[in-house]
Motif scaffolding. Structure first.
Motif, short mmCIF file in Angstrom:
data_model
loop_
_atom_site.label_atom_id
_atom_site.label_comp_id
_atom_site.label_asym_id
_atom_site.label_seq_id
_atom_site.Cartn_x
_atom_site.Cartn_y
_atom_site.Cartn_z
N VAL A 62 0.84 -1.20 0.00
CA VAL A 62 0.00 0.00 0.00
C VAL A 62 0.87 1.25 0.00
O VAL A 62 0.59 2.24 -0.71
CB VAL A 62 -0.95 -0.01 1.22
N ILE A 63 1.95 1.23 0.78
CA ILE A 63 2.85 2.39 0.82
C ILE A 63 3.49 2.60 -0.56
O ILE A 63 3.61 3.74 -1.04
CB ILE A 63 3.93 2.20 1.90
N PHE A 64 3.92 1.51 -1.20
CA PHE A 64 4.48 1.61 -2.55
C PHE A 64 3.46 2.19 -3.52
O PHE A 64 3.78 3.06 -4.35
CB PHE A 64 4.96 0.25 -3.04
N ASP A 65 2.20 1.69 -3.45
CA ASP A 65 1.17 2.18 -4.37
C ASP A 65 0.91 3.68 -4.15
O ASP A 65 0.72 4.44 -5.12
CB ASP A 65 -0.13 1.40 -4.16
N TRP A 66 0.89 4.09 -2.88
CA TRP A 66 0.69 5.52 -2.60
C TRP A 66 1.85 6.34 -3.15
O TRP A 66 1.64 7.40 -3.74
CB TRP A 66 0.58 5.70 -1.08
N HIS A 67 3.09 5.82 -2.98
CA HIS A 67 4.28 6.52 -3.48
C HIS A 67 4.29 6.57 -5.00
O HIS A 67 4.61 7.62 -5.60
CB HIS A 67 5.53 5.82 -2.96
N LEU A 68 3.92 5.45 -5.65
CA LEU A 68 3.91 5.41 -7.12
C LEU A 68 2.89 6.40 -7.68
O LEU A 68 3.09 7.00 -8.75
CB LEU A 68 3.59 3.99 -7.61
N GLY A 69 1.78 6.60 -6.96
CA GLY A 69 0.76 7.53 -7.42
C GLY A 69 1.22 8.97 -7.38
O GLY A 69 0.63 9.84 -8.03
N ARG A 70 2.27 9.25 -6.63
CA ARG A 70 2.78 10.61 -6.50
C ARG A 70 4.01 10.86 -7.38
O ARG A 70 4.53 11.98 -7.41
CB ARG A 70 3.14 10.89 -5.03
N LEU A 71 4.51 9.78 -8.06
CA LEU A 71 5.68 9.95 -8.94
C LEU A 71 5.28 10.69 -10.23
O LEU A 71 4.19 10.48 -10.77
CB LEU A 71 6.26 8.59 -9.31
N LYS A 72 6.19 11.51 -10.69
CA LYS A 72 6.00 12.18 -11.96
C LYS A 72 6.32 11.22 -13.10
O LYS A 72 7.10 10.29 -12.92
CB LYS A 72 6.89 13.41 -12.05
N PRO A 73 5.75 11.43 -14.27
CA PRO A 73 6.05 10.54 -15.40
C PRO A 73 7.56 10.46 -15.66
O PRO A 73 8.26 11.47 -15.73
CB PRO A 73 5.32 11.20 -16.57
N GLY A 74 8.07 9.22 -15.76
CA GLY A 74 9.48 9.00 -16.04
C GLY A 74 10.36 9.02 -14.81
O GLY A 74 11.57 8.73 -14.89
N GLU A 75 9.80 9.37 -13.66
CA GLU A 75 10.60 9.42 -12.43
C GLU A 75 10.80 8.01 -11.89
O GLU A 75 9.85 7.20 -11.84
CB GLU A 75 9.91 10.30 -11.39
N ALA A 76 12.01 7.67 -11.45
CA ALA A 76 12.33 6.33 -10.95
C ALA A 76 11.96 6.21 -9.48
O ALA A 76 11.96 7.20 -8.73
CB ALA A 76 13.82 6.03 -11.15
N VAL A 77 11.65 4.99 -9.08
CA VAL A 77 11.38 4.72 -7.67
C VAL A 77 12.70 4.69 -6.90
O VAL A 77 13.71 4.18 -7.40
CB VAL A 77 10.61 3.39 -7.51
N SER A 78 12.72 5.27 -5.71
CA SER A 78 13.95 5.34 -4.91
C SER A 78 14.16 4.03 -4.18
O SER A 78 13.56 3.77 -3.12
CB SER A 78 13.85 6.50 -3.90
N ILE A 79 15.04 3.16 -4.73
CA ILE A 79 15.31 1.86 -4.13
C ILE A 79 16.74 1.42 -4.43
O ILE A 79 17.20 0.43 -3.96
CB ILE A 79 14.29 0.81 -4.64
#
Length: 537
Positions: A520-537
Motif C-alpha cells: 500500500v505504501i508503494f502504491d501511494w508513493h507510485l501515485g505521487r511519482l512524476k512521469p518517467g521518475e524512478a522509484v527510490s530503491i
C-alpha cells in the motif's frame, strides 16, 4: 484505483489504532509514567522479568495408590457384608512393601464360588484376583495398567489443586504443568511472589481432612491403646494421636477404622465460622453422593463416636446424635490460622498425595527489572540499527520498510495486550528475531524490485513483479517457522513458551505488514511519482 487505495489506508490506520488500544487501553494520563503504567497493566511479565518463585515438585504417587487400595479394601468389606457372605477380615497384609495387595481372609468353602463371583464382577477392571483355595483366602492385586493410570490421574489432580490454590492467592499468569520425563514432577512458577515460605505453606499442605469411625479410645499412650487389642492391631484399623475438647487432655491416642467415612474430594465447600459457644469451627457442605453415604452411616451409628482427622492427627472426637446428610460443622482445637487455611484448602480441594521439593529458587524483582532494562535496550538498539541500515541501503524505500517494521511491533505488542500472553526474557528475544524476519521479508521484496528495474521495467510493473515473486518465498519461510514455534509452545516450559508466543504473533503480524502494508505504501508513493521518475530503491 485511488478510491481502493484510500480504503486500504483506512484499514491500516484502523488496525494501528486497535492494537495501540490493546497496548495502552485507556491510560490514566498522557505522561510517560502513566503510559508505562498502562503498558504494565496490559502486558503481563513472566517470572524472569517480574521476579517470583520457581519450584520443581515431585508428587509422591505411591501415597495415592496406597490410599486408593485402602478405600477399595473398605468397599470390599462392605460389599461382602451386604451380600451376607462370611469372611474374617479384609486387609492389606503388607501395606508398606506391597501397598497394591488386598487379602480377603476367612471365607468358607461353601461360599467360595459366590465370593469369587462378587470380586470378579466388582473389581476385575483394576485388580487381578487369585487364591480361593482350602485356606479360604482371596487376593486382589492392582493391575500395572491401573497403577499407571492412577499415578497419572494423581499428578493431574495435583496440578489442578495447585492451580486452584495459586489462583486463590490472586496471582496472574502462573506456570503449573508437568515437568521432565518421569511424569511425576510438576513445574510451578509464580510471578510476583518472592516469599518462598508462603508458597511452601500453600503448596505442601495436603489438608487431608477425613472423618473416621472411632473403634477405641481415648487412651493415655500407645502401649495403653495396644493393650486394648491384646497387642495386635487389626489391619483395617489404625492408631493416631490427637486431642479432644470433650476430655480436654492435651495428647491422647485413638484407634480408628482405617477407611474414612468422609474425606478429600467429598467436600463441596467450607467456610470458617463459630459454634453456639463461640468456639472456632469450619462449616462444610458435602457433595450429593458423599452426603447420601454419610447419612447412611450416621443414621445407623447413633450414639457412637467419630473422629475428625486432619493430616493424620485427631482434631476432634464427636458423638453422633442423629443422621447427618450434606452439611455440618467441625468444631475442634483449631487456631485462627488453621480454621482459615483449612476452609480455603477444603474449598480448593485436597492434594491427592504429598509433594517433595526437587528444586527451588527465587528471582528477585530487581533482577527482573535489570532483565527488562537490558532486554528493552537490546530490542531498541536492534530496531534502530536495522532502520538506519534500511534507510542507507534502500534510500526512499527504506522509509517504507521502517514504517512497516514499526507497525509490526505495534501489532505484536497489541496482540499480547489483548490475549493476555506473558512476556518473558526469551520472549524479548522472540521480538528481536521477529524484527530480523521482518527485515528479511522486505529485503526479498526490494531486491526483486531492483532486478525488475534493472531489466528496464517501469516502476509500477517492477513493484508488481517484486511482490508477486517474493510472496511465495515469504509465506513459505513464515509458515515453516510458525510450525517450529508451535512445537516449542506445545513441548516447552514457561520461558520457551514465551519465546514461541512472541515469535508466532510477530510472524503473523509480519505477513500483514511486509506484504499488505508495504505494498500500500508503494502504491501511494507510485501515485505521487512524476512521469518517467524512478522509484527510490
Amino acid at each position: 484505483m485511488n478510491k481502493n487505495l484510500n480504503k486500504k489506508i483506512a484499514l491500516i490506520i484502523a488496525t494501528l489504532l486497535i492494537f495501540i488500544f490493546g497496548i495502552f487501553r485507556v491510560p490514566s494520563g498522557l505522561s510517560g509514567k502513566a503510559l508505562l503504567a498502562a503498558i504494565g497493566q496490559n502486558i503481563h511479565l513472566g517470572l524472569d522479568l517480574r521476579g517470583g518463585a520457581h519450584l520443581i515438585l515431585k508428587v509422591v504417587v505411591s501415597e495415592a495408590v496406597s490410599a486408593d487400595t485402602d478405600n477399595t479394601a473398605g468397599d470390599v468389606q462392605q460389599q461382602l457384608k451386604t451380600a451376607n457372605l462370611t469372611f474374617s477380615q479384609v486387609s492389606k497384609p503388607d501395606p508398606v512393601n506391597s501397598p497394591t495387595v488386598i487379602a480377603v481372609q476367612g471365607t468358607t468353602p461353601a461360599q467360595s464360588s459366590a465370593v469369587q463371583s462378587l470380586l470378579d464382577n466388582k473389581y476385575s477392571n483394576d485388580y487381578e484376583l487369585t487364591g480361593g483355595g482350602a485356606d479360604g483366602t482371596f487376593t486382589l492385586t492392582m493391575k500395572p495398567t491401573a497403577v499407571t493410570a492412577l499415578e497419572q490421574k494423581t499428578v493431574q489432580q495435583a496440578i489442578e489443586t495447585i492451580r486452584d490454590r495459586i489462583d486463590a492467592m490472586g496471582v496472574r499468569e502462573p506456570v503449573i504443568q508437568e515437568y521432565g520425563l518421569g511424569k511425576d514432577q510438576i513445574l510451578v512458577e509464580v510471578p510476583g511472589v518472592s516469599d518462598m515460605n508462603e508458597i511452601r505453606k500453600i503448596l505442601h499442605e495436603t489438608a487431608r481432612l477425613e472423618i473416621h469411625a472411632v473403634v477405641g479410645g481415648p487412651f493415655k499412650d500407645e502401649p495403653d491403646a495396644l493393650s486394648s487389642v491384646i497387642g495386635n492391631l487389626p489391619a483395617d484399623e489404625m492408631m493416631l494421636h490427637g486431642s479432644s475438647t470433650v476430655t480436654g487432655d492435651g495428647d491422647e491416642v485413638y484407634i480408628l477404622r482405617r477407611q474414612y467415612e468422609v474425606g478429600g474430594s467429598d467436600f463441596r465447600s467450607a467456610d470458617p465460622s463459630t459454634d453456639e459457644n463461640g468456639r472456632r469451627a469450619v462449616h462444610f457442605t458435602l457433595t450429593n453422593d458423599a452426603g447420601d453415604k454419610f447419612y447412611e452411616y450416621t443414621s445407623k451409628h447413633i450414639n457412637t463416636s467419630m473422629a475428625v482427622v486432619m493430616d493424620k492427627t485427631v482434631k476432634e472426637v464427636a458423638n453422633i446424635q442423629n443422621g447427618i446428610r450434606d452439611s455440618g460443622q467441625i468444631v475442634g482445637s483449631f487456631s485462627p490460622d488453621e480454621v482459615t487455611a483449612l476452609s480455603k484448602l477444603l474449598r480448593t480441594g485436597a492434594l491427592p498425595a504429598s509433594l517433595q521439593e526437587i528444586e527451588t529458587r527465587t528471582v528477585g524483582a530487581s533482577l527482573g527489572a535489570d532483565s527488562i532494562r537490558d532486554g528493552v535496550r537490546a530490542a531498541i538498539a536492534g530496531v534502530l540499527v536495522v532502520m538506519v541500515f534500511m534507510l542507507i541501503y534502500y534510500r526512499g524505500s527504506g522509509i517504507n520498510a521502517d514504517l512497516a517494521l514499526f507497525l509490526n511491533l505495534v501489532i505484536l505488542l497489541g496482540f499480547m495486550g489483548f490475549s493476555g500472553a506473558t512476556l518473558t526474557l526469551p520472549g524479548i528475544a522472540g521480538v528481536i528475531l521477529t524484527i530480523g524476519m521482518g527485515v528479511d521479508s522486505n529485503v526479498l521484496i526490494f531486491e526483486r524490485i531492483r532486478e525488475e528495474v534493472r531489466a528496464g521495467k517501469a516502476p509500477s510493473a517492477a513493484v508488481d513483479q517484486g511482490f508477486a515473486h517474493a510472496w511465495v518465498t515469504i509465506v513459505d519461510t513464515h509458515v515453516t517457522t510458525i510450525v517450529s514455534a508451535a512445537i516449542l509452545f506445545l513441548l516447552g516450559t514457561g520461558p520457551v513458551k514465551g519465546f514461541a508466543t512472541t515469535l508466532t504473533f510477530g510472524l503473523l503480524a509480519n505477513l500483514f505488514t511486509a506484504v499488505f502494508v508495504s505494498r500500500v505504501i508503494f502504491d501511494w508513493h507510485l501515485g505521487r511519482l512524476k512521469p518517467g521518475e524512478a522509484v527510490s530503491i
